[in-house]
Structure formats: structure tokens, C-alpha cells
Design a protein around this motif. Structure first.
Motif, PDB file in Angstrom:
ATOM      1  N   PHE A  84      25.089  -9.220 -33.816  1.00  0.00           N
ATOM      2  CA  PHE A  84      25.377  -9.091 -35.256  1.00  0.00           C
ATOM      3  C   PHE A  84      25.330 -10.424 -36.018  1.00  0.00           C
ATOM      4  CE2 PHE A  84      28.147  -5.192 -34.017  1.00  0.00           C
ATOM      5  CZ  PHE A  84      27.013  -4.420 -33.854  1.00  0.00           C
ATOM      6  N   GLY A  85      25.016 -11.542 -35.323  1.00  0.00           N
ATOM      7  CA  GLY A  85      24.831 -12.796 -36.055  1.00  0.00           C
ATOM      8  C   GLY A  85      25.806 -13.906 -35.735  1.00  0.00           C
ATOM      9  N   GLN A  86      26.692 -13.656 -34.778  1.00  0.00           N
ATOM     10  CA  GLN A  86      27.663 -14.683 -34.398  1.00  0.00           C
ATOM     11  C   GLN A  86      27.482 -14.979 -32.904  1.00  0.00           C
ATOM     12  OE1 GLN A  86      32.056 -15.328 -35.932  1.00  0.00           O
ATOM     13  NE2 GLN A  86      32.045 -13.687 -34.452  1.00  0.00           N
ATOM     14  N   ASN A 127      20.487 -16.840 -44.896  1.00  0.00           N
ATOM     15  CA  ASN A 127      21.697 -16.638 -44.098  1.00  0.00           C
ATOM     16  C   ASN A 127      22.957 -16.831 -44.938  1.00  0.00           C
ATOM     17  OD1 ASN A 127      20.405 -15.901 -41.760  1.00  0.00           O
ATOM     18  ND2 ASN A 127      20.430 -17.947 -40.848  1.00  0.00           N
ATOM     19  N   GLN A 128      22.890 -17.780 -45.890  1.00  0.00           N
ATOM     20  CA  GLN A 128      24.031 -17.993 -46.783  1.00  0.00           C
ATOM     21  C   GLN A 128      24.264 -16.757 -47.662  1.00  0.00           C
ATOM     22  OE1 GLN A 128      26.058 -20.856 -46.755  1.00  0.00           O
ATOM     23  NE2 GLN A 128      27.394 -19.599 -48.043  1.00  0.00           N
ATOM     24  N   ALA A 129      23.185 -16.154 -48.139  1.00  0.00           N
ATOM     25  CA  ALA A 129      23.316 -14.955 -48.977  1.00  0.00           C
ATOM     26  C   ALA A 129      23.963 -13.813 -48.184  1.00  0.00           C
ATOM     27  CB  ALA A 129      21.941 -14.525 -49.494  1.00  0.00           C
ATOM     28  N   PHE A 132      25.552 -12.986 -40.050  1.00  0.00           N
ATOM     29  CA  PHE A 132      25.625 -11.592 -40.480  1.00  0.00           C
ATOM     30  C   PHE A 132      24.295 -10.859 -40.485  1.00  0.00           C
ATOM     31  CE2 PHE A 132      29.792 -13.049 -41.761  1.00  0.00           C
ATOM     32  CZ  PHE A 132      30.566 -11.990 -41.338  1.00  0.00           C
ATOM     33  N   HIS A 133      23.703 -10.777 -39.307  1.00  0.00           N
ATOM     34  CA  HIS A 133      22.563  -9.859 -39.188  1.00  0.00           C
ATOM     35  C   HIS A 133      23.016  -8.441 -39.558  1.00  0.00           C
ATOM     36  CE1 HIS A 133      18.931  -7.978 -38.007  1.00  0.00           C
ATOM     37  NE2 HIS A 133      19.536  -7.256 -37.103  1.00  0.00           N
ATOM     38  N   GLN A 134      24.206  -8.103 -39.097  1.00  0.00           N
ATOM     39  CA  GLN A 134      24.818  -6.835 -39.511  1.00  0.00           C
ATOM     40  C   GLN A 134      26.229  -7.109 -40.018  1.00  0.00           C
ATOM     41  OE1 GLN A 134      23.133  -4.233 -39.793  1.00  0.00           O
ATOM     42  NE2 GLN A 134      21.412  -4.601 -38.405  1.00  0.00           N
TER      43      GLN A 134
END
Ligand SMILES: *Cc1c(COP(=O)(O)O)cnc(C)c1O
Length: 371
Positions: free
Chosen positions: A130-132, A251-253, A284-286
Motif C-alpha cells: 500500500f505504499g509504506q 506521491n505528495q499529492a 499511499f499507493h492505496q
């Protein structure tokens, strides 16, 4: 769930002209665009080698092929992830060993990981879900003590940063022996078709990865080992070169959108917002909530009626997938995964979400949960 069109329109001129240049050059395969993209991504990641390939699943397969494992060798990965990870282990006649994840981070549980190690274990594939990032310092420590390779599945976390206890920082995918990623269109750095890449700081591994993606050739038409044909084509490389300079902004958005969701949901009973850890940034991919006592299917229907998509990543644990059933493996070994499969829900997450969009989604979720 994603808005790739609006994102494209903002960089349309650059993307269109870079694609047109590839067409004019007719260097569709192994052209200079691919070489340049590999160099630029290596610079961005601060890693010695980037080897582009056909997709993120191939990248995982090629990484495993480069480690020189024997059939029956065991590779440990998380039970709660996309199937590609376990699929390539099986495809190479290696034995996938699935372990439970942490409830907070959705990533591999270190205690379970260490318990699963046997004399046949050769590699660990943590997934930065999920991005972490997974707890890489913990994974590396276990890997070192047991002499295991580490392949990081970075398909969902490109651009995330891992922070070591000593204060040093490295990009996700460059911490273990090999990192892999996917450029599937909806990923944080997506192309307009399929694409993937491998990262490593090891010169010998890089040489082997380059040979494997290209039919096992170290020298043209001399095949030293069985390889595959897995390439990033030049048009995809051109798209990725146009998008890479925006990756941090993208990625910031995503992060900002997630913080907006978090602020709204954090005190809503029945909702558990994503946990942020101190050893990793989150790209935060998800955006994935855990529901406590909320009717998930009902919430999805409610959202759908308001034109809001939602997804369940993932509805069925890998150990329960027909393709990956193993004797002696039972649900009781995976209490966290079993819970997550029944209570997670992912909300729309992409680079183009406006405050109005987010508030509309938030209101719809709250309306159902608080009723
Ligand atoms: C998307 C994804 C993959 C596979 O990437 P493809 O390019 O679709 O083959 C692998 N692992 C994870 C965790 C993914 O999210």
C-alpha cells in the motif's frame, strides 16, 4: 479508483512529443530511451543499477532466477499481498512459505518470519504493501543471521523512503539485495502499458539480471544460462522519462489526500485509519481503512450508488487461493490476514483528487458508518 486521464492532460505535450520521437526513431526495442530511463531512475533511487523489464511480475521472477536457487528451496513472503509474489516462487519450482502480517502495517510480521525459517530457506520477499515500507531493518537483521537473500517487492512503494535507526535514509527497493517494481498504469509511477524494473547495488547481480532478461546472453548469441525475454519497450520508457520528474509531486499529492481522509475518519467509531510508522515514509499507493463492526458490502453498495468506487485489496488470503493451497497450512496460522481480508476497504486514491472530491467521498462514508 484512479484518474489517469487528468494526470496525462497536465503533461500531455511532453508525453506526446516523447512518444512521437520514439516513433520517428523506430528504435522501439532497446533504444536509447530505455538506457536513459534506467540511468535517470538509478539517479533518483540512488542505486548503482536499474535493469528494466517487461512487468513487475517478471521482475520478481528474474530476481529469484538471479539468486541461483535450487528446486525445493524455500522463499518466505507475506500471506496478505497480490498473488504475483507467490506465483513466481511456485513457477520456479521453489517452495513458497507464507507468513502472517502485522495488523498495523499490513507488512510481513517479523516474529512469524523468523519462526518460518528452516535449513531450506534461501530468500525473503518483503512486500511494501500500500505504499509504506516493511520493517526492513528487522528483515535485514533476520536475513543476516540466517544468511538469506532479501528481495523487496516495491511495486506499490516506489519513491518511499526507508529511515534507519542511525538516521540514514534509503529509497524503498534499494535496501535489500534486489528491489523490484512495476510500472502498471495505476502504480505510483505508471507507464501506458506494462513495464517493470529491478534495482541492485551489487555489480555481479546486476550483470546476471541483465543477462537473464535477455535470454541468458552475456555476449550476443552466446547463451550461458536459461533466461527469459522481458523488456521495457522504448515508448513506455519515454512515458516514464516524462513522468519520473513528477514522481515526488505525485506521491505528495497522494499523501495529502490520505491526510485529508485521515483527519476526517480518525475519530469515527467503526473506522481505523492507516498507521504511519517512524521508519518509513508513506506514498499511499492505496488508502486502506479497517472496518470494525461496519457492514463492508453494504458500505460498498452505498458508495457505488453515489458513484464512488471502492476496492477490497485483498479479499482472499494467498494460503486459501486454489493455486497455492498447501498441506498442513491452516487459517489459524494467519489470524491477522484472515481479519484483514474480511475488514479492509480501499477508497479512491490518486494524484488528481481535489478537496471537493475527497469531502464528497468522506461524507458518503460517514453517512453510512454513522447512521
Ligand atoms: C502490481 C504488483 C505486482 C505485479 O506487477 P505487474 O506489473 O502487474 O506484473 C507485484 N507485486 C505487487 C505487490 C503489486 O502490487
Amino acid at each position: 479508483m484512479v484518474d489517469l486521464k487528468s494526470q496525462y492532460l497536465k503533461i500531455k505535450e511532453t508525453v506526446d512529443s516523447s512518444i512521437q520521437e520514439v516513433i520517428n526513431s523506430t528504435a522501439f526495442i532497446k533504444g536509447p530511451e530505455v538506457t536513459k530511463f534506467q540511468e535517470e531512475l538509478a539517479d533518483y533511487l540512488n542505486v548503482n543499477h536499474v535493469v528494466a523489464c517487461g512487468n513487475g511480475t517478471d521482475a520478481l521472477q528474474i530476481a529469484l532466477m538471479a539468486l541461483g536457487l535450487e528446486p525445493g528451496d524455500e522463499v518466505i513472503t507475506a500471506d496478505f499481498t497480490f498473488a504475483a509474489t507467490v506465483e513466481v516462487i511456485g513457477l520456479l519450482r521453489l517452495k513458497p512459505v507464507l507468513v502472517d502480517v502485522d495488523r498495523d502495517t499490513f507488512s510481513i510480521n517479523l516474529v512469524e518470519l523468523e519462526k518460518a525459517i528452516t535449513p531450506k530457506t534461501k530468500a525473503i520477499i518483503p512486500v511494501h504493501l500500500f505504499g509504506q515500507c516493511a520493517n526492513m531493518e528487522g528483515v535485514l537483521d533476520i536475513a543476516k543471521r540466517h544468511n538469506l537473500f532479501v528481495i523487496e517487492d516495491t511495486a506499490q512503494a516506489i519513491g518511499a523512503e526507508y529511515k534507519f535507526k542511525d538516521g540514514s535514509v534509503r529509497k524503498a527497493g534499494t535496501v535489500g539485495d534486489i528491489g523490484t517494481t512495476s510500472f502498471f498504469p495505476s502504480k505510483n509511477l505508471g507507464c501506458y502499458g506494462d513495464g517493470g524494473a529491478l534495482f541492485t547495488n551489487d555489480d555481479d547481480l546486476a550483470k546476471r539480471l541483465r543477462a537473464i532478461v535477455n535470454h541468458g546472453m552475456y555476449e550476443r548469441y552466446y547463451h550461458e544460462e536459461v533466461g527469459v525475454n522481458s523488456r521495457l519497450d522504448s515508448i513506455q520508457a519515454a512515458v516514464l522519462r516524462s513522468k519520473l520528474p513528477h514522481l515526488d509531486t505525485y506521491n505528495q499529492a497522494r499523501y495529502n489526500a490520505a491526510m485529508h481522509y485521515n483527519a476526517a475518519f480518525q475519530n469515527v467509531s467503526g473506522l481505523e485509519v492507516p498507521t504511519l510508522v517512524d521508519y518509513s515514509t508513506h506514498v499511499f499507493h492505496q488508502y486502506t481503512l479497517k472496518l470494525n463492526g461496519v457492514d463492508r458490502a453494504g458500505l460498498q453498495t452505498h458508495l457505488k450508488a453515489k458513484g464512488i468506487p471502492s476496492m477490497i485489496y485483498y479479499p482472499l488470503a494467498l494460503h486459501n487461493q486454489k493455486a497455492y493451497l498447501q498441506e498442513g497450512v491452516t487459517d489459524s496460522q494467519f489470524p491477522v490476514t484472515m481479519e484483514l481480508c474480511s475488514n479492509v476497504i480501499s477508497l479512491p486514491m490518486h494524484t488528481e483528487l481535489k478537496e471537493d472530491d475527497l469531502d464528497y467521498i468522506i461524507d458518503a462514508v460517514k453517512e453510512f458508518v454513522e447512521k
